[in-house]
Enzyme design. Sequence first.
Site, PDB file in Angstrom:
ATOM      1  N   LYS A 149    -117.598  16.964 -57.256  1.00 12.94           N
ATOM      2  CA  LYS A 149    -117.708  17.129 -58.950  1.00 12.94           C
ATOM      3  C   LYS A 149    -116.072  17.332 -59.715  1.00 12.94           C
ATOM      4  O   LYS A 149    -116.320  17.340 -61.020  1.00 12.94           O
ATOM      5  CB  LYS A 149    -118.244  18.306 -58.363  1.00 12.94           C
ATOM      6  CG  LYS A 149    -117.625  19.365 -59.838  1.00 12.94           C
ATOM      7  CD  LYS A 149    -118.760  20.688 -59.335  1.00 12.94           C
ATOM      8  CE  LYS A 149    -118.293  22.101 -59.004  1.00 12.94           C
ATOM      9  NZ  LYS A 149    -117.168  22.986 -59.233  1.00 12.94           N
ATOM     10  N   SER A 150    -114.979  17.824 -59.146  1.00 16.27           N
ATOM     11  CA  SER A 150    -114.344  17.651 -60.028  1.00 16.27           C
ATOM     12  C   SER A 150    -113.741  16.201 -60.605  1.00 16.27           C
ATOM     13  O   SER A 150    -113.287  16.251 -61.751  1.00 16.27           O
ATOM     14  CB  SER A 150    -112.729  17.715 -58.249  1.00 16.27           C
ATOM     15  OG  SER A 150    -112.970  19.520 -58.537  1.00 16.27           O
ATOM     16  N   ARG A 204    -114.342  14.614 -64.805  1.00 18.45           N
ATOM     17  CA  ARG A 204    -113.122  13.804 -65.272  1.00 18.45           C
ATOM     18  C   ARG A 204    -113.630  12.174 -65.670  1.00 18.45           C
ATOM     19  O   ARG A 204    -112.717  11.947 -66.341  1.00 18.45           O
ATOM     20  CB  ARG A 204    -111.308  13.880 -64.108  1.00 18.45           C
ATOM     21  CG  ARG A 204    -110.353  15.346 -63.950  1.00 18.45           C
ATOM     22  CD  ARG A 204    -110.188  15.088 -62.342  1.00 18.45           C
ATOM     23  NE  ARG A 204    -109.357  16.234 -62.644  1.00 18.45           N
ATOM     24  CZ  ARG A 204    -109.746  17.615 -62.748  1.00 18.45           C
ATOM     25  NH1 ARG A 204    -111.259  17.718 -61.894  1.00 18.45           N
ATOM     26  NH2 ARG A 204    -109.110  18.651 -62.220  1.00 18.45           N
ATOM     27  N   GLY A 242    -116.482  26.166 -64.631  1.00 20.24           N
ATOM     28  CA  GLY A 242    -115.013  26.492 -65.424  1.00 20.24           C
ATOM     29  C   GLY A 242    -113.840  25.526 -65.681  1.00 20.24           C
ATOM     30  O   GLY A 242    -113.387  25.480 -66.323  1.00 20.24           O
ATOM     31  N   SER A 257    -102.740  25.575 -60.991  1.00 17.52           N
ATOM     32  CA  SER A 257    -104.408  25.427 -60.693  1.00 17.52           C
ATOM     33  C   SER A 257    -104.470  24.287 -61.620  1.00 17.52           C
ATOM     34  O   SER A 257    -103.662  23.660 -62.669  1.00 17.52           O
ATOM     35  CB  SER A 257    -104.592  26.745 -61.952  1.00 17.52           C
ATOM     36  OG  SER A 257    -105.931  26.154 -62.672  1.00 17.52           O
ATOM     37  N   ASP A 306    -111.576  26.191 -52.552  1.00 19.86           N
ATOM     38  CA  ASP A 306    -112.491  26.043 -52.853  1.00 19.86           C
ATOM     39  C   ASP A 306    -113.818  26.094 -51.284  1.00 19.86           C
ATOM     40  O   ASP A 306    -114.951  26.578 -51.439  1.00 19.86           O
ATOM     41  CB  ASP A 306    -113.462  25.071 -53.112  1.00 19.86           C
ATOM     42  CG  ASP A 306    -112.917  25.072 -54.705  1.00 19.86           C
ATOM     43  OD1 ASP A 306    -112.746  26.024 -55.453  1.00 19.86           O
ATOM     44  OD2 ASP A 306    -112.961  24.264 -55.953  1.00 19.86           O
ATOM     45  N   LYS A 332    -113.021  32.935 -59.611  1.00 18.28           N
ATOM     46  CA  LYS A 332    -114.208  31.577 -59.472  1.00 18.28           C
ATOM     47  C   LYS A 332    -115.009  32.314 -59.252  1.00 18.28           C
ATOM     48  O   LYS A 332    -115.169  33.511 -60.795  1.00 18.28           O
ATOM     49  CB  LYS A 332    -113.791  31.586 -57.902  1.00 18.28           C
ATOM     50  CG  LYS A 332    -112.749  31.289 -57.206  1.00 18.28           C
ATOM     51  CD  LYS A 332    -111.698  29.909 -58.314  1.00 18.28           C
ATOM     52  CE  LYS A 332    -111.167  29.365 -57.817  1.00 18.28           C
ATOM     53  NZ  LYS A 332    -109.857  27.899 -58.717  1.00 18.28           N
ATOM     54  N   ARG A 372    -114.692  35.848 -54.851  1.00 16.53           N
ATOM     55  CA  ARG A 372    -115.002  35.525 -53.570  1.00 16.53           C
ATOM     56  C   ARG A 372    -114.279  36.338 -52.448  1.00 16.53           C
ATOM     57  O   ARG A 372    -114.401  35.524 -51.147  1.00 16.53           O
ATOM     58  CB  ARG A 372    -114.794  34.000 -53.585  1.00 16.53           C
ATOM     59  CG  ARG A 372    -115.494  32.964 -54.227  1.00 16.53           C
ATOM     60  CD  ARG A 372    -115.400  31.713 -54.251  1.00 16.53           C
ATOM     61  NE  ARG A 372    -116.244  30.884 -54.939  1.00 16.53           N
ATOM     62  CZ  ARG A 372    -116.264  29.908 -55.181  1.00 16.53           C
ATOM     63  NH1 ARG A 372    -115.206  28.986 -55.103  1.00 16.53           N
ATOM     64  NH2 ARG A 372    -117.451  28.795 -56.637  1.00 16.53           N
TER      65      ARG A 372
HETATM   66  O1  SPQ Z   1    -115.076  24.406 -62.202  1.00 16.18           O
HETATM   67  P1  SPQ Z   1    -115.188  25.707 -61.907  1.00 16.18           P
HETATM   68  O2  SPQ Z   1    -116.558  26.346 -61.822  1.00 16.18           O
HETATM   69  O3  SPQ Z   1    -114.021  26.750 -61.849  1.00 16.18           O
HETATM   70  O4  SPQ Z   1    -115.592  25.535 -59.641  1.00 16.18           O
HETATM   71  C1  SPQ Z   1    -115.021  25.815 -58.943  1.00 16.18           C
HETATM   72  C2  SPQ Z   1    -115.982  25.417 -57.478  1.00 16.18           C
HETATM   73  O5  SPQ Z   1    -115.789  26.180 -57.135  1.00 16.18           O
HETATM   74  O6  SPQ Z   1    -116.567  24.900 -57.551  1.00 16.18           O
HETATM   75  C3  SPQ Z   1    -113.564  26.838 -58.433  1.00 16.18           C
HETATM   76  F1  SPQ Z   1    -114.453  27.949 -58.762  1.00 16.18           F
HETATM   77  O7  SPQ Z   1    -113.319  25.320 -58.609  1.00 16.18           O
HETATM   78  C4  SPQ Z   1    -112.602  24.926 -58.872  1.00 16.18           C
HETATM   79  C5  SPQ Z   1    -111.456  24.583 -58.839  1.00 16.18           C
HETATM   80  O8  SPQ Z   1    -111.679  26.031 -57.718  1.00 16.18           O
HETATM   81  C6  SPQ Z   1    -112.691  22.854 -59.838  1.00 16.18           C
HETATM   82  C7  SPQ Z   1    -110.892  22.647 -59.676  1.00 16.18           C
HETATM   83  C8  SPQ Z   1    -111.231  20.880 -60.897  1.00 16.18           C
HETATM   84  O9  SPQ Z   1    -111.374  20.118 -60.642  1.00 16.18           O
HETATM   85  O10 SPQ Z   1    -110.122  21.224 -61.302  1.00 16.18           O
HETATM   86  C9  SPQ Z   1    -109.621  23.264 -59.512  1.00 16.18           C
HETATM   87  C10 SPQ Z   1    -110.313  24.514 -59.382  1.00 16.18           C
HETATM   88  O11 SPQ Z   1    -109.268  25.569 -60.094  1.00 16.18           O
HETATM   89  P2  SPQ Z   1    -108.003  26.317 -60.706  1.00 16.18           P
HETATM   90  O12 SPQ Z   1    -108.405  27.060 -60.780  1.00 16.18           O
HETATM   91  O13 SPQ Z   1    -107.104  25.673 -58.721  1.00 16.18           O
HETATM   92  O14 SPQ Z   1    -107.361  24.735 -61.433  1.00 16.18           O
END
Ligand code: SPQ
Length: 433
Positions: free
Chosen positions: A22-23, A27, A94, A167, A314, A341, A345
């Site tokens: 997903k990440s 991107r 997010g 983050s 996650d 999140k 969680r």
């Molecule tokens: O996109 P979203 O809703 O924030 O998704 C989550 C997930 O569980 O799929 C978190 F709720 O993943 C984030 C992850 O926790 C995805 C992410 C990224 O793609 O950069 C980074 C993480 O968040 P963070 O706040 O640590 O940067």
Amino acid sequence: MITLQAANPAGLHGTLTVPGDKSISHRALMFGAIAHGQTRVHNFLTSADVLHTMGVLRALGVEITQEGTEATIEGRGLKHFTAPTRPLDMGNSGTSTRLLMGLLAKQPFDMEMFGDASLSRRPLDRVAKPLTAMGAKYQLTDDNYLPGKILANQHLNGIEYHLPVASAQVKSAILLAGLQAGGTTTVISPLASRDHTERMLEQFGGHLQVDGLKVSVQAQDDLQAQDVTVPADISSAAFFIVAAIITPNSKLSLRHVGVNPTRDGILRLLKRMGAEITLSNKSTVGEPAADLTVASQKLAGITITAEDIPAVVDELPILALAATQAQGDTLISGAEELRVKETDRIAVVVETLNQLGADIEERPDGMLIHGGTPLKTSQPVELSAHGDHRIAMMIAVAALVTDGTVRLQDEESMAVSYPNFLTDLAQTQAGEV
Ligand code: SPQ
């Protein structure tokens, strides 16, 4: 509402390819949009979150075609977005919201944005604060939530920013704005977070300087389109890894799973718990990936601290489930980020697994899991994932080893990251993959 399946005595079997990361898919769309030329993305994740990023970019005039898991993006650089005719819908995502707040911080028009109820409770000040210091302008609710606006803006300046939390979303948002800012933009993280943005920026021809936990970029609008192959998502694979470990008589292989060291904490922590997970066919072209093989086995409780968290953030819900079946206690600390999140969680994992007979104590920054508790329910139990995809999948895996009937109210939330999760799980139950 659905009734979840308990495991067959024969366990889970087969070789499975879980969907793309997903990440990395988010991107790939964003870099494809701001590069010059045609970017092709292979094994792209067609889940709700990523489709929201795609919808937003299309609303800004980016031409994207998608057939199954192949996507093609016609990139036109940073300055050719067109004003959207409707508010930008971020759904539950997010990542879309925070990264796009950085990417779109210097456009000559206002953009309204909104999300679902869960996203509208997630903090945006963590990105709005550094981006505002760079010159970006936002209008958010009084509590810094959605709905909001990215305001028209002509100027961004580089900053040096010490992230208060590790983050990847905040780091990425600042770096994406830094590609459009005067001078140098530097982000310093307290601990390593996922580095997909840095890796992809480099692949697209970006000049970035990485020195340990410090990453710097300068303005650059000559990124070149690329072919991107997305590995299978380790966050999705984690549900099958734990399912195989805790379900007797199981053995699963998972193909081409992303094992980027900033994401593979689940493998390292399960190994610390005594698990044997075999990696083969390792590939280092683009993001590192490998085939994983895992079978049913015993685990022992461990102590997980703040340093462990970013690479497993996650996966903590499913790891907590694994810990309920381990011998001894598992203490998770330094994980307060879990509270912001899609749901809180920490609270939701503790409440949900305890309803199934687990013995978990909630802590402000994590939880203490007393292991070795058989999961059972004498009455049929109806559980809600509270709209959180990772909680929904954790419940489906917990049901495999629960003695009694488990029903799930909002199984559709899995579509955020893994639309076919239940079908794939059922196929491993039948040994059909
Ligand atoms: O996109 P979203 O809703 O924030 O998704 C989550 C997930 O569980 O799929 C978190 F709720 O993943 C984030 C992850 O926790 C995805 C992410 C990224 O793609 O950069 C980074 C993480 O968040 P963070 O706040 O640590 O940067």
